[in-house]
Design an enzyme around this catalytic site. Structure first.
Site, PDB file in Angstrom:
ATOM      1  N   TYR A  29       0.869  -1.187   0.000  1.00 46.86           N
ATOM      2  CA  TYR A  29       0.000   0.000   0.000  1.00 46.86           C
ATOM      3  C   TYR A  29       0.903   1.234   0.000  1.00 46.86           C
ATOM      4  O   TYR A  29       1.872   1.304   0.763  1.00 46.86           O
ATOM      5  CB  TYR A  29      -0.877   0.005   1.261  1.00 46.86           C
ATOM      6  CG  TYR A  29      -1.717   1.260   1.387  1.00 46.86           C
ATOM      7  CD1 TYR A  29      -3.013   1.301   0.878  1.00 46.86           C
ATOM      8  CD2 TYR A  29      -1.214   2.401   2.005  1.00 46.86           C
ATOM      9  CE1 TYR A  29      -3.777   2.451   0.972  1.00 46.86           C
ATOM     10  CE2 TYR A  29      -1.972   3.561   2.101  1.00 46.86           C
ATOM     11  CZ  TYR A  29      -3.257   3.577   1.586  1.00 46.86           C
ATOM     12  OH  TYR A  29      -4.012   4.726   1.672  1.00 46.86           O
ATOM     13  N   GLU A  33      -3.336   7.528  -4.119  1.00 45.34           N
ATOM     14  CA  GLU A  33      -3.146   6.212  -3.498  1.00 45.34           C
ATOM     15  C   GLU A  33      -2.929   5.116  -4.537  1.00 45.34           C
ATOM     16  O   GLU A  33      -3.577   5.103  -5.577  1.00 45.34           O
ATOM     17  CB  GLU A  33      -4.413   5.905  -2.683  1.00 45.34           C
ATOM     18  CG  GLU A  33      -4.372   4.614  -1.905  1.00 45.34           C
ATOM     19  CD  GLU A  33      -5.752   4.280  -1.316  1.00 45.34           C
ATOM     20  OE1 GLU A  33      -5.957   4.547  -0.124  1.00 45.34           O
ATOM     21  OE2 GLU A  33      -6.604   3.757  -2.054  1.00 45.34           O
TER      22      GLU A  33
END
Ligand code: GDP
Ligand code: MN
Length: 385
Positions: A101, A189
């Site tokens: 992530y 993101e």
């Protein structure tokens, strides 16, 4: 404003983030053609402005162009968390070894951008934060210096990333940071950023949230807004400079100022009613914006009464009153209305409205009570007819 995955990834790629080859399809035929171009092994991904598409069945691997066509046919038209899938992204399938992530966001308390990363990628980051918070690494970025290589290395090491990937990780992180800054984003993101079988990094997913207040200086990004993902009312509100959010109740509200709008909604609830919307017509409301707002409120079939709560400062009560009357000439409706006016030229405004046989109130509590009762009566009349 949120961008679609395919838009976000393209913007990331412009700043040096590696992404899979891929194209968008709006029907199964196109999906097939793209899959042929990409060699058959592809992933078919629904493009909707919500996360968790994978879990909802909106991301599927295909082993051949035929399969891609079938899967695209199934995914197109699917409902995912209230959004209808109208486009699919066909990406070359990645050989995934590991999922990371990586995100850039703003840490308001530190007044800085922050890079956030985790070795537990692919899954919901909120879940990681709750269950294994030690797996999340954060570094703050100096706006004048940018992301330093030692910071990327620190994060890469903390995630347990093999050291031969650190250089590439810095390139990806720097690219994402540049895209984040260049687009005035509040969030950029990549989840997951994957380690591929041949030992490289690849951004398989992408999310980009742009600060609406900065859109005026990014006309190219503003154009990327997907109108299909907004309701007609939301579109009209945006075009007229109104802030409108549709809710589930039956009492429409037209208020100037966000705080006053919230207070108005509370008072409606206090009197046993339920607001149908949040609507802030903003300061210095003109007759045109009152008309647009009234049109939007009344286009919601659930609305059984409308409460206007206008506090005159720069906005003058008499002007608002005239605006409401003009609006009512244009927007025909039998839904009962009550107007509460206060502040500059309010008395004059109330006089104008009374002369036009409109219900007015001096206190907000009175206005709310009248609106709630009127809605009940209107409901009974509608039921009876
Ligand atoms: P999200 O569920 O909306 O976040 O959509 P993602 O784009 O993150 O896809 C969900 C999951 O599908 C990812 O975490 C991956 O595990 C998987 N996935 C996506 N693309 C590929 C791919 O090209 N190959 C493989 N094997 N899996 C993929
Ligand atoms: Mn994802």
């Amino acid at each position: 404003m949120n961008l679609h995955e395919y838009q976000a990834k393209r913007l990331f790629a412009e700043h040096g983030v590696p992404i899979p080859r891929g194209k968008v399809a709006v029907n199964a035929d196109q999906a097939r053609e793209i899959a042929v171009e990409l060699g058959g092994q592809v992933v078919v991904k629904s493009q909707v402005l919500t996360g968790g598409r994978g879990k909802a069945g909106g991301v599927k691997l295909a082993g051949s162009a035929d399969e891609a066509e079938t899967i695209a046919g199934n995914i197109l038209g699917m409902e995912i968390r209230g959004f209808t899938v109208r486009k699919v992204l066909i990406d070359e399938a990645a050989d995934i070894q590991d999922e990371i992530y990586l995100a850039m966001l703003i840490d308001r308390s530190r007044r800085r951008s922050m890079m956030m990363a985790s070795s537990a990628g692919g899954v919901d980051i909120e879940q990681v934060a709750k269950e294994t918070p030690e797996k999340i690494v954060r570094v703050h970025i100096d706006p004048l210096i940018g992301l330093r290589i030692f910071q990327s290395n620190y994060v890469a090491e903390a995630m347990g990333l093999s050291s031969n990937l650190w250089r590439e990780f810095h390139q990806v992180a720097t690219g994402l940071y540049k895209a984040f800054v260049a687009t005035d984003a509040s969030l950029a993101e990549i989840n997951p950023l994957v380690v591929t079988g041949d030992g490289h990094l690849l951004a398989v997913d992408g999310k980009l949230s742009i600060d609406d207040n900065a859109l005026f200086r990014h006309p190219n990004l503003a154009e990327m807004r997907d109108l299909d993902e907004e309701t007609t009312s939301e579109q009209q509100a945006r075009q007229n400079g109104l802030t409108y959010i549709q809710l589930d109740g039956n009492i429409g509200c037209m208020v100037n100022g966000a705080g006053l709008a919230m207070a108005t909604m509370d008072v409606i609830k206090l009197y046993g009613g339920d607001p149908a919307n949040f609507l802030d017509i903003g300061g210095g409301a003109s007759a045109e914006s009152v008309t647009a707002a009234l049109r939007i409120i009344l286009s919601d079939p659930k609305v059984e009464a409308v409460l206007f709560n206008i506090f005159g400062g720069i906005t003058r009560g008499d002007e608002v009153a005239r605006g409401i009357i003009v609006a009512l000439e244009q927007v025909q409706s039998d839904v009962p209305l009550v107007v509460r006016l206060l502040g500059t030229n309010a008395e004059e405004g109330r006089r104008i409205l009374s002369e036009a046989n409109m219900q007015t109130a001096y206190r907000l509590t009175d206005a709310a009570e009248i609106a709630v009762e009127a809605a009940k009566e209107h409901h009974q009349i509608q039921e009876g007819s």
